[in-house]
Design a protein around this motif. Structure first.
Motif, PDB file in Angstrom:
ATOM      1  N   VAL A  79       0.832  -1.205   0.000  1.00 52.45           N
ATOM      2  CA  VAL A  79       0.000   0.000   0.000  1.00 52.45           C
ATOM      3  C   VAL A  79       0.871   1.261   0.000  1.00 52.45           C
ATOM      4  N   ALA A  80       1.886   1.283   0.869  1.00 49.55           N
ATOM      5  CA  ALA A  80       2.730   2.474   0.995  1.00 49.55           C
ATOM      6  C   ALA A  80       3.503   2.753  -0.291  1.00 49.55           C
ATOM      7  N   TRP A  81       4.120   1.739  -0.853  1.00 50.90           N
ATOM      8  CA  TRP A  81       4.922   1.980  -2.059  1.00 50.90           C
ATOM      9  C   TRP A  81       4.050   2.230  -3.276  1.00 50.90           C
ATOM     10  N   THR A  82       2.847   1.651  -3.311  1.00 54.53           N
ATOM     11  CA  THR A  82       1.905   1.993  -4.377  1.00 54.53           C
ATOM     12  C   THR A  82       1.543   3.469  -4.294  1.00 54.53           C
ATOM     13  N   GLY A  83       1.311   3.943  -3.071  1.00 52.62           N
ATOM     14  CA  GLY A  83       1.019   5.359  -2.879  1.00 52.62           C
ATOM     15  C   GLY A  83       2.157   6.253  -3.343  1.00 52.62           C
ATOM     16  N   VAL A  84       3.388   5.859  -3.040  1.00 54.23           N
ATOM     17  CA  VAL A  84       4.542   6.649  -3.478  1.00 54.23           C
ATOM     18  C   VAL A  84       4.569   6.747  -5.004  1.00 54.23           C
ATOM     19  N   VAL A  85       4.391   5.613  -5.678  1.00 53.84           N
ATOM     20  CA  VAL A  85       4.471   5.586  -7.143  1.00 53.84           C
ATOM     21  C   VAL A  85       3.355   6.420  -7.770  1.00 53.84           C
ATOM     22  N   VAL A  86       2.118   6.231  -7.316  1.00 52.35           N
ATOM     23  CA  VAL A  86       0.994   6.981  -7.876  1.00 52.35           C
ATOM     24  C   VAL A  86       1.188   8.477  -7.637  1.00 52.35           C
ATOM     25  N   ALA A  87       1.647   8.843  -6.449  1.00 53.52           N
ATOM     26  CA  ALA A  87       1.868  10.259  -6.140  1.00 53.52           C
ATOM     27  C   ALA A  87       2.922  10.866  -7.062  1.00 53.52           C
ATOM     28  N   LEU A  88       3.997  10.151  -7.307  1.00 58.09           N
ATOM     29  CA  LEU A  88       5.063  10.671  -8.171  1.00 58.09           C
ATOM     30  C   LEU A  88       4.596  10.780  -9.623  1.00 58.09           C
ATOM     31  N   VAL A  89       3.712   9.881 -10.030  1.00 63.13           N
ATOM     32  CA  VAL A  89       3.143   9.976 -11.378  1.00 63.13           C
ATOM     33  C   VAL A  89       2.334  11.267 -11.516  1.00 63.13           C
ATOM     34  N   VAL A  90       1.589  11.622 -10.472  1.00 59.67           N
ATOM     35  CA  VAL A  90       0.819  12.873 -10.500  1.00 59.67           C
ATOM     36  C   VAL A  90       1.758  14.074 -10.475  1.00 59.67           C
ATOM     37  N   VAL A  91       2.816  13.997  -9.668  1.00 59.14           N
ATOM     38  CA  VAL A  91       3.799  15.086  -9.640  1.00 59.14           C
ATOM     39  C   VAL A  91       4.382  15.311 -11.030  1.00 59.14           C
ATOM     40  N   ALA A  92       4.605  14.246 -11.757  1.00 60.08           N
ATOM     41  CA  ALA A  92       5.123  14.350 -13.124  1.00 60.08           C
ATOM     42  C   ALA A  92       4.085  14.898 -14.092  1.00 60.08           C
ATOM     43  N   GLY A  93       2.817  14.920 -13.674  1.00 62.72           N
ATOM     44  CA  GLY A  93       1.777  15.503 -14.506  1.00 62.72           C
ATOM     45  C   GLY A  93       1.184  14.589 -15.552  1.00 62.72           C
ATOM     46  N   LEU A  94       1.400  13.291 -15.439  1.00 64.47           N
ATOM     47  CA  LEU A  94       0.923  12.374 -16.483  1.00 64.47           C
ATOM     48  C   LEU A  94      -0.599  12.225 -16.498  1.00 64.47           C
ATOM     49  N   PRO A  95      -1.266  11.987 -15.363  1.00 66.90           N
ATOM     50  CA  PRO A  95      -2.738  11.875 -15.426  1.00 66.90           C
ATOM     51  C   PRO A  95      -3.403  13.161 -15.918  1.00 66.90           C
TER      52      PRO A  95
END
Length: 477
Positions: A79-95
Protein backbone atom coordinates in the motif's frame (compact mmCIF):
# COMPACT_ATOMS: atom_id res chain seq x y z
CA UNK A 1 -25.54 25.78 -21.47
CA UNK A 2 -22.17 27.01 -22.78
CA UNK A 3 -22.48 30.21 -20.74
CA UNK A 4 -23.26 28.16 -17.63
CA UNK A 5 -20.23 25.91 -18.17
CA UNK A 6 -18.03 28.97 -18.72
CA UNK A 7 -19.30 30.44 -15.44
CA UNK A 8 -18.63 27.08 -13.74
CA UNK A 9 -15.01 27.17 -14.91
CA UNK A 10 -12.05 29.17 -13.58
CA UNK A 11 -10.06 29.76 -16.72
CA UNK A 12 -7.90 32.35 -14.99
CA UNK A 13 -6.44 29.92 -12.42
CA UNK A 14 -4.46 27.38 -14.41
CA UNK A 15 -1.32 27.98 -12.37
CA UNK A 16 -3.25 27.46 -9.12
CA UNK A 17 -4.40 24.04 -10.32
CA UNK A 18 -0.90 23.07 -11.40
CA UNK A 19 0.54 23.88 -7.96
CA UNK A 20 -2.35 22.28 -6.08
CA UNK A 21 -2.27 18.97 -7.92
CA UNK A 22 1.49 18.56 -7.97
CA UNK A 23 2.08 20.01 -4.52
CA UNK A 24 -0.50 17.85 -2.78
CA UNK A 25 0.71 14.77 -4.64
CA UNK A 26 4.30 15.52 -3.57
CA UNK A 27 3.23 15.60 0.08
CA UNK A 28 1.37 12.32 -0.41
CA UNK A 29 4.63 10.83 -1.69
CA UNK A 30 6.38 11.94 1.52
CA UNK A 31 3.53 10.60 3.66
CA UNK A 32 3.51 7.17 2.00
CA UNK A 33 7.32 6.98 2.17
CA UNK A 34 7.02 7.83 5.86
CA UNK A 35 4.61 4.91 6.32
CA UNK A 36 6.90 2.54 4.44
CA UNK A 37 9.78 3.44 6.78
CA UNK A 38 8.01 3.73 10.14
CA UNK A 39 4.66 1.94 10.21
CA UNK A 40 5.97 -1.60 10.83
CA UNK A 41 8.01 -0.91 14.01
CA UNK A 42 5.32 1.40 15.39
CA UNK A 43 2.07 -0.27 14.33
CA UNK A 44 2.93 -3.48 12.54
CA UNK A 45 2.13 -7.02 13.65
CA UNK A 46 4.89 -6.84 16.27
CA UNK A 47 4.90 -3.06 16.65
CA UNK A 48 4.58 -0.88 19.72
CA UNK A 49 0.81 -0.46 19.17
CA UNK A 50 -0.24 -3.15 16.71
CA UNK A 51 -2.85 -1.99 14.23
CA UNK A 52 -4.37 -5.45 14.39
CA UNK A 53 -5.63 -4.73 17.92
CA UNK A 54 -7.61 -1.75 16.65
CA UNK A 55 -8.89 -3.66 13.64
CA UNK A 56 -10.16 -6.43 15.92
CA UNK A 57 -11.99 -3.92 18.12
CA UNK A 58 -13.64 -1.82 15.38
CA UNK A 59 -15.75 -2.31 12.28
CA UNK A 60 -15.24 -0.93 8.79
CA UNK A 61 -17.86 1.79 9.21
CA UNK A 62 -15.97 3.09 12.25
CA UNK A 63 -12.49 2.98 10.74
CA UNK A 64 -12.76 2.60 6.95
CA UNK A 65 -9.62 0.82 5.79
CA UNK A 66 -8.68 -1.89 3.32
CA UNK A 67 -6.88 -3.54 6.22
CA UNK A 68 -10.23 -4.69 7.58
CA UNK A 69 -10.07 -7.20 4.73
CA UNK A 70 -6.65 -8.40 5.83
CA UNK A 71 -3.63 -6.90 7.56
CA UNK A 72 -0.04 -7.95 7.14
CA UNK A 73 3.19 -6.00 7.23
CA UNK A 74 3.76 -7.05 3.64
CA UNK A 75 0.41 -5.65 2.51
CA UNK A 76 1.17 -2.41 4.36
CA UNK A 77 4.38 -2.04 2.36
CA UNK A 78 2.51 -2.72 -0.89
CA UNK A 79 0.00 0.00 0.00
CA UNK A 80 2.73 2.47 1.00
CA UNK A 81 4.92 1.98 -2.06
CA UNK A 82 1.90 1.99 -4.38
CA UNK A 83 1.02 5.36 -2.88
CA UNK A 84 4.54 6.65 -3.48
CA UNK A 85 4.47 5.59 -7.14
CA UNK A 86 0.99 6.98 -7.88
CA UNK A 87 1.87 10.26 -6.14
CA UNK A 88 5.06 10.67 -8.17
CA UNK A 89 3.14 9.98 -11.38
CA UNK A 90 0.82 12.87 -10.50
CA UNK A 91 3.80 15.09 -9.64
CA UNK A 92 5.12 14.35 -13.12
CA UNK A 93 1.78 15.50 -14.51
CA UNK A 94 0.92 12.37 -16.48
CA UNK A 95 -2.74 11.88 -15.43
CA UNK A 96 -3.35 15.59 -16.04
CA UNK A 97 -2.67 15.06 -19.74
CA UNK A 98 -5.73 12.86 -20.17
CA UNK A 99 -9.48 13.30 -19.53
CA UNK A 100 -10.79 14.66 -16.22
CA UNK A 101 -11.37 11.22 -14.75
CA UNK A 102 -7.67 10.26 -14.86
CA UNK A 103 -6.47 12.73 -12.16
CA UNK A 104 -9.72 11.99 -10.32
CA UNK A 105 -8.86 8.29 -10.26
CA UNK A 106 -5.23 8.94 -9.27
CA UNK A 107 -6.14 11.14 -6.33
CA UNK A 108 -8.95 8.74 -5.43
CA UNK A 109 -6.36 5.98 -5.07
CA UNK A 110 -4.09 8.22 -2.97
CA UNK A 111 -6.96 9.27 -0.70
CA UNK A 112 -8.30 5.73 -0.22
CA UNK A 113 -4.90 4.18 0.47
CA UNK A 114 -3.78 6.88 2.89
CA UNK A 115 -7.15 6.84 4.65
CA UNK A 116 -6.60 3.10 5.17
CA UNK A 117 -3.30 3.85 6.90
CA UNK A 118 -4.49 6.81 8.99
CA UNK A 119 -7.57 5.02 10.28
CA UNK A 120 -5.47 2.21 11.79
CA UNK A 121 -2.57 4.46 12.81
CA UNK A 122 -3.84 5.02 16.36
CA UNK A 123 -1.81 7.45 18.48
CA UNK A 124 1.01 7.72 15.98
CA UNK A 125 -1.34 9.09 13.31
CA UNK A 126 -3.47 11.29 15.57
CA UNK A 127 -2.36 14.60 14.08
CA UNK A 128 -4.31 17.30 12.30
CA UNK A 129 -2.07 17.26 9.25
CA UNK A 130 -3.16 13.71 8.45
CA UNK A 131 -6.77 14.87 8.06
CA UNK A 132 -5.60 18.01 6.27
CA UNK A 133 -3.74 15.98 3.67
CA UNK A 134 -6.72 13.66 3.16
CA UNK A 135 -9.14 16.55 2.73
CA UNK A 136 -6.73 18.33 0.39
CA UNK A 137 -6.32 15.17 -1.68
CA UNK A 138 -10.07 14.69 -1.89
CA UNK A 139 -10.57 18.21 -3.28
CA UNK A 140 -7.60 17.91 -5.64
CA UNK A 141 -9.24 14.87 -7.22
CA UNK A 142 -11.88 17.15 -8.74
CA UNK A 143 -9.60 19.82 -10.20
CA UNK A 144 -9.76 18.21 -13.62
CA UNK A 145 -7.08 17.76 -16.26
CA UNK A 146 -5.07 20.17 -18.39
CA UNK A 147 -7.57 19.77 -21.24
CA UNK A 148 -10.11 22.12 -19.66
CA UNK A 149 -10.28 25.05 -17.28
CA UNK A 150 -10.24 24.26 -13.55
CA UNK A 151 -13.65 23.97 -11.81
CA UNK A 152 -14.30 27.23 -9.97
CA UNK A 153 -16.32 25.57 -7.21
CA UNK A 154 -13.44 23.28 -6.18
CA UNK A 155 -11.06 26.23 -5.97
CA UNK A 156 -13.56 28.05 -3.74
CA UNK A 157 -13.93 24.97 -1.56
CA UNK A 158 -10.14 24.81 -1.28
CA UNK A 159 -10.12 28.42 -0.09
CA UNK A 160 -12.72 27.40 2.48
CA UNK A 161 -10.32 24.70 3.65
CA UNK A 162 -7.49 27.25 3.99
CA UNK A 163 -9.87 29.53 5.88
CA UNK A 164 -10.70 26.79 8.40
CA UNK A 165 -7.02 25.94 8.87
CA UNK A 166 -5.91 29.52 9.47
CA UNK A 167 -8.94 31.05 11.17
CA UNK A 168 -9.45 27.95 13.32
CA UNK A 169 -5.83 28.14 14.45
CA UNK A 170 -6.17 31.84 15.22
CA UNK A 171 -9.33 31.36 17.27
CA UNK A 172 -7.94 28.42 19.25
CA UNK A 173 -4.95 30.56 20.24
CA UNK A 174 -6.99 33.56 21.33
CA UNK A 175 -9.39 31.35 23.28
CA UNK A 176 -6.85 28.92 24.61
CA UNK A 177 -3.98 30.62 26.39
CA UNK A 178 -3.31 34.01 27.94
CA UNK A 179 0.16 34.18 26.36
CA UNK A 180 -1.43 34.62 22.94
CA UNK A 181 -3.57 37.47 24.27
CA UNK A 182 -0.76 39.27 26.12
CA UNK A 183 1.60 38.67 23.15
CA UNK A 184 4.21 36.69 25.12
CA UNK A 185 3.67 33.28 23.47
CA UNK A 186 6.93 33.37 21.55
CA UNK A 187 8.91 33.95 24.73
CA UNK A 188 8.44 30.18 25.14
CA UNK A 189 7.22 28.55 21.92
CA UNK A 190 10.46 28.22 19.95
CA UNK A 191 12.11 26.53 22.94
CA UNK A 192 9.24 24.26 23.96
CA UNK A 193 7.78 23.28 20.55
CA UNK A 194 7.67 19.52 19.84
CA UNK A 195 10.70 19.35 17.58
CA UNK A 196 13.00 22.37 17.18
CA UNK A 197 15.05 22.78 14.01
CA UNK A 198 18.54 24.29 13.43
CA UNK A 199 17.20 27.87 13.55
CA UNK A 200 14.85 27.50 16.52
CA UNK A 201 17.48 28.59 19.03
CA UNK A 202 18.14 31.78 17.06
CA UNK A 203 14.42 32.51 16.82
CA UNK A 204 14.14 31.97 20.58
CA UNK A 205 16.85 34.53 21.27
CA UNK A 206 15.34 37.27 19.13
CA UNK A 207 14.55 40.44 21.12
CA UNK A 208 11.35 40.15 23.09
CA UNK A 209 9.75 43.22 21.49
CA UNK A 210 10.17 41.45 18.14
CA UNK A 211 8.50 38.35 19.60
CA UNK A 212 5.49 40.47 20.48
CA UNK A 213 5.38 41.87 16.95
CA UNK A 214 5.54 38.30 15.62
CA UNK A 215 2.50 37.34 17.71
CA UNK A 216 0.60 40.38 16.43
CA UNK A 217 1.54 39.41 12.89
CA UNK A 218 0.31 35.87 13.55
CA UNK A 219 -3.04 37.18 14.78
CA UNK A 220 -3.39 39.35 11.68
CA UNK A 221 -2.46 36.47 9.36
CA UNK A 222 -4.86 34.03 11.01
CA UNK A 223 -7.77 36.16 12.15
CA UNK A 224 -8.02 38.82 9.42
CA UNK A 225 -6.30 37.63 6.26
CA UNK A 226 -8.37 34.42 5.82
CA UNK A 227 -11.48 36.51 5.11
CA UNK A 228 -9.63 38.25 2.28
CA UNK A 229 -9.21 34.93 0.45
CA UNK A 230 -12.81 35.39 -0.72
CA UNK A 231 -12.29 38.98 -1.91
CA UNK A 232 -11.95 39.97 -5.59
CA UNK A 233 -8.56 39.96 -7.25
CA UNK A 234 -5.90 41.12 -6.63
CA UNK A 235 -6.86 41.20 -2.92
CA UNK A 236 -7.34 37.41 -2.78
CA UNK A 237 -3.89 36.86 -4.28
CA UNK A 238 -2.35 39.26 -1.76
CA UNK A 239 -4.04 37.35 1.06
CA UNK A 240 -2.67 34.08 -0.32
CA UNK A 241 0.81 35.59 -0.49
CA UNK A 242 0.60 36.68 3.16
CA UNK A 243 -0.38 33.16 4.20
CA UNK A 244 2.42 31.61 2.15
CA UNK A 245 5.02 33.97 3.67
CA UNK A 246 3.85 33.35 7.25
CA UNK A 247 3.89 29.60 6.69
CA UNK A 248 7.44 29.87 5.32
CA UNK A 249 8.36 31.70 8.53
CA UNK A 250 7.06 28.70 10.49
CA UNK A 251 9.04 26.30 8.28
CA UNK A 252 12.19 28.25 9.15
CA UNK A 253 11.52 28.15 12.88
CA UNK A 254 10.57 24.51 13.55
CA UNK A 255 9.70 21.00 12.38
CA UNK A 256 5.93 20.71 11.94
CA UNK A 257 5.72 17.75 9.58
CA UNK A 258 3.92 18.74 6.35
CA UNK A 259 1.38 21.05 8.02
CA UNK A 260 3.00 24.24 6.73
CA UNK A 261 3.79 22.85 3.30
CA UNK A 262 0.22 21.70 2.66
CA UNK A 263 -1.16 25.02 3.91
CA UNK A 264 1.13 26.93 1.56
CA UNK A 265 0.13 24.74 -1.38
CA UNK A 266 -3.58 25.15 -0.60
CA UNK A 267 -3.18 28.94 -0.42
CA UNK A 268 -2.38 28.93 -4.14
CA UNK A 269 -6.08 28.30 -4.70
CA UNK A 270 -6.59 32.06 -4.28
CA UNK A 271 -3.90 33.09 -6.78
CA UNK A 272 -5.03 34.29 -10.19
CA UNK A 273 -3.05 33.78 -13.39
CA UNK A 274 -2.95 37.55 -13.96
CA UNK A 275 -1.21 38.08 -10.62
CA UNK A 276 1.16 35.15 -11.11
CA UNK A 277 1.86 36.44 -14.62
CA UNK A 278 3.54 39.48 -13.14
CA UNK A 279 6.33 37.13 -12.04
CA UNK A 280 5.93 34.33 -14.60
CA UNK A 281 4.93 35.92 -17.93
CA UNK A 282 4.22 32.58 -19.63
CA UNK A 283 1.30 31.87 -17.27
CA UNK A 284 -2.10 32.29 -18.92
CA UNK A 285 -3.91 31.30 -22.03
CA UNK A 286 -7.45 30.16 -22.60
CA UNK A 287 -8.84 26.68 -22.04
CA UNK A 288 -12.26 25.33 -22.94
CA UNK A 289 -14.82 25.13 -20.12
CA UNK A 290 -15.43 21.87 -18.29
CA UNK A 291 -17.78 19.30 -19.80
CA UNK A 292 -21.39 18.67 -18.79
CA UNK A 293 -20.65 15.30 -17.09
CA UNK A 294 -17.76 16.80 -15.15
CA UNK A 295 -19.89 19.81 -14.17
CA UNK A 296 -22.54 17.46 -12.79
CA UNK A 297 -19.92 15.68 -10.67
CA UNK A 298 -18.56 19.02 -9.41
CA UNK A 299 -22.06 20.16 -8.47
CA UNK A 300 -22.68 16.99 -6.47
CA UNK A 301 -19.31 17.23 -4.71
CA UNK A 302 -19.92 20.88 -3.87
CA UNK A 303 -23.28 20.12 -2.25
CA UNK A 304 -21.71 17.21 -0.37
CA UNK A 305 -18.88 19.36 1.02
CA UNK A 306 -21.23 22.19 1.96
CA UNK A 307 -23.41 19.79 3.94
CA UNK A 308 -20.35 18.45 5.74
CA UNK A 309 -19.24 22.04 6.42
CA UNK A 310 -22.09 22.77 8.83
CA UNK A 311 -20.46 21.20 11.90
CA UNK A 312 -16.98 22.70 11.27
CA UNK A 313 -18.57 26.12 10.75
CA UNK A 314 -20.50 25.83 14.01
CA UNK A 315 -17.30 24.66 15.70
CA UNK A 316 -15.56 27.89 14.72
CA UNK A 317 -18.11 30.01 16.59
CA UNK A 318 -18.40 27.63 19.54
CA UNK A 319 -16.90 28.57 22.89
CA UNK A 320 -15.85 24.93 23.17
CA UNK A 321 -14.03 24.93 19.86
CA UNK A 322 -12.49 21.59 18.97
CA UNK A 323 -8.96 21.52 17.59
CA UNK A 324 -7.89 19.03 14.90
CA UNK A 325 -11.17 17.14 15.02
CA UNK A 326 -12.69 14.91 12.34
CA UNK A 327 -16.47 14.80 12.24
CA UNK A 328 -16.60 11.68 10.08
CA UNK A 329 -14.39 8.61 9.63
CA UNK A 330 -13.39 9.76 6.14
CA UNK A 331 -11.46 12.78 7.45
CA UNK A 332 -13.35 15.21 5.24
CA UNK A 333 -14.20 18.80 6.18
CA UNK A 334 -12.71 18.75 9.66
CA UNK A 335 -11.63 21.27 12.28
CA UNK A 336 -8.04 22.43 12.48
CA UNK A 337 -5.79 24.45 14.74
CA UNK A 338 -2.53 24.17 16.62
CA UNK A 339 -0.88 25.32 19.86
CA UNK A 340 -4.00 26.44 21.65
CA UNK A 341 -1.82 26.31 24.76
CA UNK A 342 1.90 26.95 25.10
CA UNK A 343 4.10 25.10 27.56
CA UNK A 344 6.44 27.33 29.55
CA UNK A 345 9.19 24.78 30.20
CA UNK A 346 10.51 21.87 28.19
CA UNK A 347 10.65 18.43 29.83
CA UNK A 348 12.32 15.58 27.97
CA UNK A 349 12.19 11.87 28.71
CA UNK A 350 15.64 10.32 28.36
CA UNK A 351 15.98 6.55 27.97
CA UNK A 352 19.19 5.01 29.26
CA UNK A 353 20.68 1.53 29.20
CA UNK A 354 23.56 -0.43 30.63
CA UNK A 355 25.23 -3.74 29.97
CA UNK A 356 26.12 -4.24 33.64
CA UNK A 357 24.72 -7.37 35.25
CA UNK A 358 24.26 -5.74 38.62
CA UNK A 359 23.22 -2.24 39.56
CA UNK A 360 25.01 -0.08 42.11
CA UNK A 361 26.19 3.49 42.55
CA UNK A 362 29.02 2.92 40.08
CA UNK A 363 26.83 1.65 37.22
CA UNK A 364 27.48 3.55 34.01
CA UNK A 365 24.35 4.44 32.05
CA UNK A 366 24.31 5.28 28.35
CA UNK A 367 21.64 7.31 26.55
CA UNK A 368 19.67 6.39 23.45
CA UNK A 369 19.79 9.32 21.04
CA UNK A 370 16.69 10.04 19.00
CA UNK A 371 16.83 11.51 15.52
CA UNK A 372 14.85 14.67 16.11
CA UNK A 373 14.01 15.23 19.75
CA UNK A 374 16.60 16.92 22.00
CA UNK A 375 19.00 14.62 23.81
CA UNK A 376 22.73 15.33 23.67
CA UNK A 377 23.08 18.95 24.77
CA UNK A 378 25.85 19.47 22.20
CA UNK A 379 23.79 18.43 19.21
CA UNK A 380 22.13 21.09 17.06
CA UNK A 381 18.53 20.12 16.20
CA UNK A 382 18.13 19.02 12.59
CA UNK A 383 15.60 19.84 9.90
CA UNK A 384 13.29 16.93 9.07
CA UNK A 385 9.98 18.47 7.99
CA UNK A 386 8.04 17.76 5.86
CA UNK A 387 9.17 14.23 6.81
CA UNK A 388 7.58 13.31 10.13
CA UNK A 389 9.38 11.50 12.98
CA UNK A 390 6.40 9.91 14.69
CA UNK A 391 8.18 8.32 17.65
CA UNK A 392 10.02 11.56 18.46
CA UNK A 393 6.77 13.51 18.51
CA UNK A 394 5.17 11.04 20.88
CA UNK A 395 8.19 11.31 23.15
CA UNK A 396 7.48 15.06 23.38
CA UNK A 397 3.92 14.38 24.53
CA UNK A 398 5.31 11.89 27.04
CA UNK A 399 7.45 14.67 28.51
CA UNK A 400 4.29 16.72 29.00
CA UNK A 401 2.85 13.96 31.17
CA UNK A 402 0.65 12.31 28.55
CA UNK A 403 -0.03 8.64 29.03
CA UNK A 404 2.03 6.48 26.71
CA UNK A 405 0.43 3.08 26.25
CA UNK A 406 3.19 2.35 23.75
CA UNK A 407 6.09 3.34 26.03
CA UNK A 408 6.48 0.09 28.04
CA UNK A 409 6.52 -1.76 24.72
CA UNK A 410 9.29 0.56 23.51
CA UNK A 411 11.42 -0.24 26.57
CA UNK A 412 10.87 -3.96 26.00
CA UNK A 413 11.86 -3.64 22.33
CA UNK A 414 15.05 -1.84 23.36
CA UNK A 415 15.85 -4.61 25.85
CA UNK A 416 15.37 -7.07 22.99
CA UNK A 417 17.53 -4.92 20.67
CA UNK A 418 14.70 -5.08 18.14
CA UNK A 419 16.22 -4.13 14.79
CA UNK A 420 13.10 -2.46 13.38
CA UNK A 421 12.70 -0.21 16.43
CA UNK A 422 16.42 0.59 16.58
CA UNK A 423 16.16 1.97 13.04
CA UNK A 424 13.96 4.70 14.49
CA UNK A 425 16.75 5.64 16.91
CA UNK A 426 19.71 7.82 15.93
CA UNK A 427 22.27 6.30 18.31
CA UNK A 428 22.11 2.85 19.90
CA UNK A 429 24.76 2.92 22.64
CA UNK A 430 24.81 -0.89 22.69
CA UNK A 431 25.65 -1.07 18.96
CA UNK A 432 23.02 -3.73 18.35
CA UNK A 433 23.71 -5.81 21.45
CA UNK A 434 21.05 -6.40 24.08
CA UNK A 435 21.30 -4.23 27.20
CA UNK A 436 20.68 -5.87 30.53
CA UNK A 437 18.83 -2.90 31.99
CA UNK A 438 16.96 0.16 30.74
CA UNK A 439 15.43 3.05 32.62
CA UNK A 440 13.80 6.44 31.87
CA UNK A 441 14.61 9.75 33.48
CA UNK A 442 13.03 13.19 33.15
CA UNK A 443 15.05 16.34 32.46
CA UNK A 444 14.22 19.99 31.99
CA UNK A 445 15.81 21.44 28.86
CA UNK A 446 16.35 25.04 27.81
CA UNK A 447 18.33 26.67 25.04
CA UNK A 448 21.76 27.86 26.14
CA UNK A 449 22.32 31.59 26.25
CA UNK A 450 24.79 33.07 23.80
CA UNK A 451 27.35 33.37 26.59
CA UNK A 452 26.85 29.73 27.64
CA UNK A 453 27.18 28.56 24.05
CA UNK A 454 30.43 30.48 23.56
CA UNK A 455 31.81 28.94 26.75
CA UNK A 456 30.65 25.32 26.32
CA UNK A 457 29.63 24.95 22.68
CA UNK A 458 26.35 23.41 23.87
CA UNK A 459 22.99 24.25 22.29
CA UNK A 460 21.08 23.06 25.35
CA UNK A 461 21.31 23.26 29.13
CA UNK A 462 19.50 20.54 31.05
CA UNK A 463 18.57 19.86 34.68
CA UNK A 464 17.77 16.44 36.14
CA UNK A 465 14.25 16.17 37.54
CA UNK A 466 13.41 12.57 38.37
CA UNK A 467 13.58 8.92 37.48
CA UNK A 468 10.18 8.09 35.97
CA UNK A 469 10.77 4.43 35.09
CA UNK A 470 13.00 2.44 37.42
CA UNK A 471 15.54 0.04 35.92
CA UNK A 472 13.93 -2.96 34.26
CA UNK A 473 15.36 -6.05 32.66
CA UNK A 474 14.25 -9.10 30.72
CA UNK A 475 16.28 -11.36 32.97
CA UNK A 476 14.69 -12.94 36.08
CA UNK A 477 15.45 -10.96 39.22
Amino acid sequence: MSEFLTWFSAGDQRFARLVLQRGIAAVFAVAFFNAACQFRPLLGTHGLLPATDLLAATKFRQTPSIFHWRYSDGLLLVVAWTGVVVALVVVAGLPQLGPFWLPLAAFGVLWALYLSIVNVGRTFYGYGWESLLLEAGFLAAFLGSDRTAPPAAILWLTRWLVFRVEFGAGLIKIRGDTVWRDLTALYYHHETQPMPNPLSRYFHHLPRPLHRIEVLGNHFAQLVVPFLLFAPQPIASIAAAVIIVTQLWLVLSGNFSWLNVVTMVLAFSALGDAQVGLLIPSVGGGLPPISVPFAAIIAAVTVFVLILSVRPALNLVSRRQLMNASFNPYHLVGAYGAFGSITRTRNEVVIECTGSRTLDADTVWHEYEFKGKPGDVRRIPRQFAPYHLRLDWQMWFLGLGASGQWFPALLTKLLQADRAVLKLIRVDPMAGARPTWVRATLWEYRFSTNAERRETGNDWVRTYLAEIVSPRSLSPK
